[in-house]
Motif scaffolding. Structure first.
Motif: not given
Length: 384
Positions: A172-197
């Motif tokens: 998920y961090v690589e996805g954020i760095i590569d710009g995959v999380a290009d919307t606020p919703e995706k960014m929120d989902k990625y961050i929440r997943t990282i937090y849960n993990k």
């Protein structure tokens, strides 16, 4: 026979037996070799002095008498020595040699060498002490080997379970760095997943810390008075949010007095609830229309009972009595959905018992499992 008794008997044999045998030898020599009168002929002599004078007047007869007596005494002492040597050897040195061989086996790591204890006295006590030592050492070695096996399994389990969230976090961090999380919703989902993990990793590390505390009896406790209704009201709110994010319904019922109090460590009690709920989530049956977890607080006169029940896969009856053992798994499959260190419920049992409570489980396969926890109430003097 004890050594003191053996020594006393040996002394008496050395003192008495040669004397008796010498007397017998003197009698035999006198009657058959030197022709000393005996029986009816003996009464032909008026006194023993006359017999002595007649014997010693004959020098050849005197030499023969002393020579035969000397040989008889030597033979008697030799015979007695052989008898005593054989007796002492058989009763002392042979058992000690067997004990020495057994101790060498212990030194070489062979704990299966058994000494048959048919001896008495000090030798018998030595054999008994050896057997007791052997069994204790064997038990200690077996426990050590079992602990080492369990520790290796724990390291393997923890490594596996840490690898899963770390891999997810990296992805998920690589996805954020590569710009995959290009919307606020995706960014929120990625961050929440990282937090849960990250929370999953923190839980595993905490379990490992508590596990080391169990082995050394150094689990930190801060006991205080806890109002059960208030405590579980806050606890359920936190648990409910987590279950809601996993699409699991939480049913909570509090049937105790608002003033009910127990003495407990709030942090460790929270760990108990989280471990049990986490275990229910791990084995939830997703094939059912609705996944549920029920938490009930029941009043039982001088105690309270906490029931945490799920409608998961259940536990086979053959495994139910072992689920609180460390490293035990009713499901030995290793996958990311049902991983775990295998020490969660053993930690729960240890904490509850340290609080003076007890826990047991009831379950039906394909219907669900219920954990029952009982704590004694805190009673003020005025309450009595």
């Amino acid at each position: 026979m004890k050594f003191k008794t053996r020594l006393l008997v040996t002394f008496l044999i050395i003192l008495i037996l040669p004397s008796i045998l010498t007397g017998v030898a003197f009698f035999v020599i006198g009657v058959f070799l030197v022709k000393i009168p005996f029986g009816r002929d003996y009464f032909k002599y008026n006194m023993m002095s006359q017999l002595a004078n007649e014997v010693f007047h004959d020098s050849m007869m005197a030499r023969s008498l002393f020579f035969y007596l000397f040989l008889a005494i030597i033979a008697i002492l030799f015979l007695v020595g052989i008898m005593l040597t054989q007796w002492i050897s058989h009763s002392v040195f042979v058992p000690i040699s067997r004990l020495n061989l057994a101790m060498q086996s212990i030194a070489e790591g062979n704990f299966e060498y058994i000494l048959s204890n048919d001896n008495r006295g000090e030798i018998g006590e030595l054999y008994h002490n050896y057997e007791d030592m052997r069994l204790r050492l064997k038990e200690s070695i077996d426990e050590k080997m079992a602990t080492e096996t369990q520790n290796r399994e724990l390291v393997s389990n923890i490594s596996h379970d840490l690898k899963t969230p770390i891999t997810a976090i990296k992805g998920y961090v690589e996805g954020i760095i590569d710009g995959v999380a290009d919307t606020p919703e995706k960014m929120d989902k990625y961050i929440r997943t990282i937090y849960n993990k990250a929370n999953d990793m923190d839980r595993l590390i905490n379990e490992l810390t508590i596990y080391t505390g169990i082995d050394t009896n150094r689990i930190p406790y801060n006991f205080c008075k806890i109002n059960i209704a208030d405590y579980f009201g806050d606890c359920i709110e936190e648990v409910g949010l987590d279950l809601e994010s996993k699409n699991i319904r939480l049913n909570y019922s509090n049937l105790i007095s608002p003033e009910a109090i127990i003495i407990a460590d709030p942090e460790q009690l929270k760990r108990v609830v989280n471990n049990i709920v986490g275990n229910s989530i791990k084995y939830i049956d997703r094939s059912k229309e609705e996944c549920e977890i029920d938490i009930r607080i029941l009043d039982e006169l001088d105690s309270i009972r906490i029931e945490i029940e799920d409608n998961g896969r259940g536990i086979p009856s053959k495994d139910l009595g072992q689920i609180f053992e460390r490293f035990y798994r009713s499901d030995t499959s290793r996958n990311s959905a049902r991983g775990g260190s295998g020490i969660g419920l053993s930690i729960v049992k240890k904490i509850i018992e340290d609080h003076g409570g007890y826990i047991w489980a009831t379950s039906r396969e394909n219907e669900g499992t219920c954990m029952h926890i009982v704590f004694r109430k805190f009673l003020n003097v005025t309450d009595e």
